[in-house]
Design an enzyme around this catalytic site. Sequence first.
Site, short mmCIF file in Angstrom:
data_model
loop_
_atom_site.label_atom_id
_atom_site.label_comp_id
_atom_site.label_asym_id
_atom_site.label_seq_id
_atom_site.Cartn_x
_atom_site.Cartn_y
_atom_site.Cartn_z
N LYS A 70 55.33 28.17 -11.41
CA LYS A 70 54.50 28.93 -10.48
C LYS A 70 54.17 30.26 -11.12
O LYS A 70 55.03 30.89 -11.76
CB LYS A 70 55.36 29.17 -9.22
CG LYS A 70 54.64 29.76 -8.07
CD LYS A 70 54.22 28.70 -7.08
CE LYS A 70 53.19 29.18 -6.10
NZ LYS A 70 51.89 29.50 -6.67
N LYS A 94 62.06 35.81 -11.58
CA LYS A 94 61.74 36.19 -10.19
C LYS A 94 62.05 35.03 -9.24
O LYS A 94 62.71 35.22 -8.22
CB LYS A 94 60.25 36.54 -10.12
CG LYS A 94 59.84 37.34 -8.93
CD LYS A 94 58.33 37.63 -8.97
CE LYS A 94 57.93 38.52 -10.14
NZ LYS A 94 56.49 38.83 -10.15
N LYS A 106 52.26 31.62 -16.08
CA LYS A 106 51.20 32.62 -15.88
C LYS A 106 49.99 32.17 -16.66
O LYS A 106 50.11 31.39 -17.61
CB LYS A 106 51.66 33.99 -16.40
CG LYS A 106 50.98 35.15 -15.73
CD LYS A 106 51.57 35.43 -14.36
CE LYS A 106 50.91 36.60 -13.69
NZ LYS A 106 51.69 37.05 -12.52
N THR A 190 52.93 40.45 -0.99
CA THR A 190 53.53 41.23 -2.07
C THR A 190 53.70 42.68 -1.62
O THR A 190 54.78 43.28 -1.80
CB THR A 190 52.69 41.13 -3.35
OG1 THR A 190 52.45 39.76 -3.62
CG2 THR A 190 53.41 41.75 -4.53
N ASN A 221 45.37 44.68 -4.01
CA ASN A 221 46.10 43.86 -3.05
C ASN A 221 47.51 44.43 -2.80
O ASN A 221 47.90 44.65 -1.66
CB ASN A 221 46.17 42.42 -3.58
CG ASN A 221 46.97 41.53 -2.67
OD1 ASN A 221 48.19 41.46 -2.78
ND2 ASN A 221 46.32 40.89 -1.73
N SER A 353 53.98 32.35 -1.38
CA SER A 353 53.30 31.24 -2.08
C SER A 353 54.13 29.96 -1.95
O SER A 353 53.59 28.87 -1.76
CB SER A 353 53.12 31.57 -3.55
OG SER A 353 51.92 32.28 -3.76
P1 NAD Z 1 44.29 44.06 -7.87
O1 NAD Z 1 43.33 43.63 -8.91
O2 NAD Z 1 44.09 43.67 -6.44
O3 NAD Z 1 44.46 45.67 -7.90
C1 NAD Z 1 44.79 46.38 -9.05
C2 NAD Z 1 44.66 47.85 -8.74
O4 NAD Z 1 45.11 48.61 -9.86
C3 NAD Z 1 43.23 48.29 -8.46
O5 NAD Z 1 43.23 49.27 -7.43
C4 NAD Z 1 42.80 48.93 -9.78
O6 NAD Z 1 41.76 49.87 -9.62
C5 NAD Z 1 44.11 49.58 -10.18
N1 NAD Z 1 44.24 49.92 -11.59
C6 NAD Z 1 43.95 49.17 -12.67
N2 NAD Z 1 44.21 49.87 -13.79
C7 NAD Z 1 44.67 51.08 -13.39
C8 NAD Z 1 45.11 52.23 -14.08
N3 NAD Z 1 45.13 52.28 -15.41
N4 NAD Z 1 45.54 53.30 -13.35
C9 NAD Z 1 45.53 53.25 -12.00
N5 NAD Z 1 45.13 52.19 -11.31
C10 NAD Z 1 44.70 51.12 -11.99
O7 NAD Z 1 45.71 43.53 -8.40
P2 NAD Z 1 47.03 43.27 -7.56
O8 NAD Z 1 47.04 41.84 -7.15
O9 NAD Z 1 47.22 44.35 -6.56
O10 NAD Z 1 48.14 43.40 -8.71
C11 NAD Z 1 48.63 44.66 -9.13
C12 NAD Z 1 49.90 44.44 -9.92
O11 NAD Z 1 50.85 43.74 -9.10
C13 NAD Z 1 49.77 43.60 -11.19
O12 NAD Z 1 50.67 44.09 -12.16
C14 NAD Z 1 50.19 42.21 -10.73
O13 NAD Z 1 50.67 41.43 -11.80
C15 NAD Z 1 51.30 42.57 -9.77
N6 NAD Z 1 51.60 41.54 -8.79
C16 NAD Z 1 50.64 41.05 -7.94
C17 NAD Z 1 50.98 40.09 -7.00
C18 NAD Z 1 49.99 39.57 -5.99
O14 NAD Z 1 50.41 38.77 -5.12
N7 NAD Z 1 48.74 39.99 -6.00
C19 NAD Z 1 52.29 39.56 -6.97
C20 NAD Z 1 53.24 40.09 -7.85
C21 NAD Z 1 52.89 41.07 -8.75
#
Ligand code: NAD
Length: 420
Positions: A70, A94, A106, A190, A221, A353
């Site tokens: 996953k 995780k 991934k 998350t 998100n 999930s």
């Molecule tokens: P997303 O694309 O919805 O949002 C990413 C955010 O980060 C945006 O607001 C973007 O503008 C900002 N961003 C990007 N680069 C940046 C920088 N250099 N400085 C400041 N802000 C910056 O992505 P997401 O789903 O929210 O994921 C964010 C992190 O969380 C990632 O590392 C992802 O792997 C991790 N994550 C996400 C989930 C999930 O369910 N979506 C689960 C576990 C971990």
Amino acid sequence: MASHQNPFHIAQQQFDTAAELLGLHDSVRAILRVPQRELTVNFPVKLDDGSTKVYTGYRVQHNLSRGPVKGGIRYHPHMDLDEVRALAMWMTWKCALVSIPFGGAKGGVVVEPQELSLGELERLTRRFATEISILLGPDKDIPAPDMNTNAQIMAWIMDTISMHRGYTVPAVITGKPIEIGGSLGRLEATGRGVSLMVRETAHQLMRSLEGLRVVIQGFGNVGSVAAQLLHEQGCRVVGIADASGAFYCGSGLDIPAMRAYSVNQSHRQLTGYHAPGVEQLSGTELLELDCDVLIPAAVKNQIHEKNAVRIQAQVIVEGANGPTTPGADAILSDRGIIVVPDILANAGGVIVSYFEWVQGLQAFFWDEHDVNSRLEHILVRAFNQVWALAKARRLPLRTAAYLLAVQHVAEANMIRGLYP
Ligand code: NAD
């Protein structure tokens, strides 16, 4: 400025520390140190102007000993195989840490999705899903959203796989829209998990959430949902950054207004946001703000050896994957800053999930209260296990979390034995 350390080397270093403390046998170490399967695909996509462009994508499966794998699919212009390997390995730990029956995977495509039209994005997604379809299936590999991917992209992937099979296969992917078998609560899971980890840590430190000063990097998100839930519980979210800029207000930012603003902007960014009392900062300054809790929820390697000495937060809760380098971890630990590690702090997404996959297989759907309370139960149980081990052995939370997770995976490997 982010550190440029290779994320896979970081992931291996973190694993080595745990393997050493656990006294893992060399053969098990060698197995778990590298991904089990790696697929690289180069595939053409027809663009709106009639030209064709070849994109590169990856799907990496780190370990399959505890069940199907996953992990999310990410679209990002600066992604490479080593980053995907690291992310897949972190998914293995995780899932094991929160005791859900999956291994880690991934994937993603090297692309700046904001440069594509909706039609181009759909064609890219469907072709990528086809290229990696040899690996996918409800009992094999179940992707989910990650950076720059969303429920619509998951729907296209589900539809593509379903067209190949000739029947609808909802459980091949999670993070889908509710209308086609998504789970209530998945979108927020998350960020909700991150907010629960802030609450549990504050509880252990005998701090109230009321007035707790929180800074969040990333307003997508994960970051925006965590901000909203913490704001609703009385925290003062004093700093927010996204890729377009950083904002500070000592008396607390108006999170609902910022969410509404970003939703109405192209690419959901905060560019141009203004409000009385709100100052603009650089992204670097934001991480170093005086606050109680810092939540990196954007990209990797944000807290590194150079800025770790200047972090003023008492607690860091890692919404993002891999936001802290091992060098920074050592500095933060020496300074008594508590780091709730990514494999625990952002596990809410993969937990829900898992619920979505279970609901899809059973074709029996739960209400949102059930989803959220089961999520809380699993995550708080894992938090308590990690906290207790860290306390008993005087370890940083990350090391304690790794010990628990790696032990589960190593045991699964050893019990199954070596084939042939
Ligand atoms: P997303 O694309 O919805 O949002 C990413 C955010 O980060 C945006 O607001 C973007 O503008 C900002 N961003 C990007 N680069 C940046 C920088 N250099 N400085 C400041 N802000 C910056 O992505 P997401 O789903 O929210 O994921 C964010 C992190 O969380 C990632 O590392 C992802 O792997 C991790 N994550 C996400 C989930 C999930 O369910 N979506 C689960 C576990 C971990």
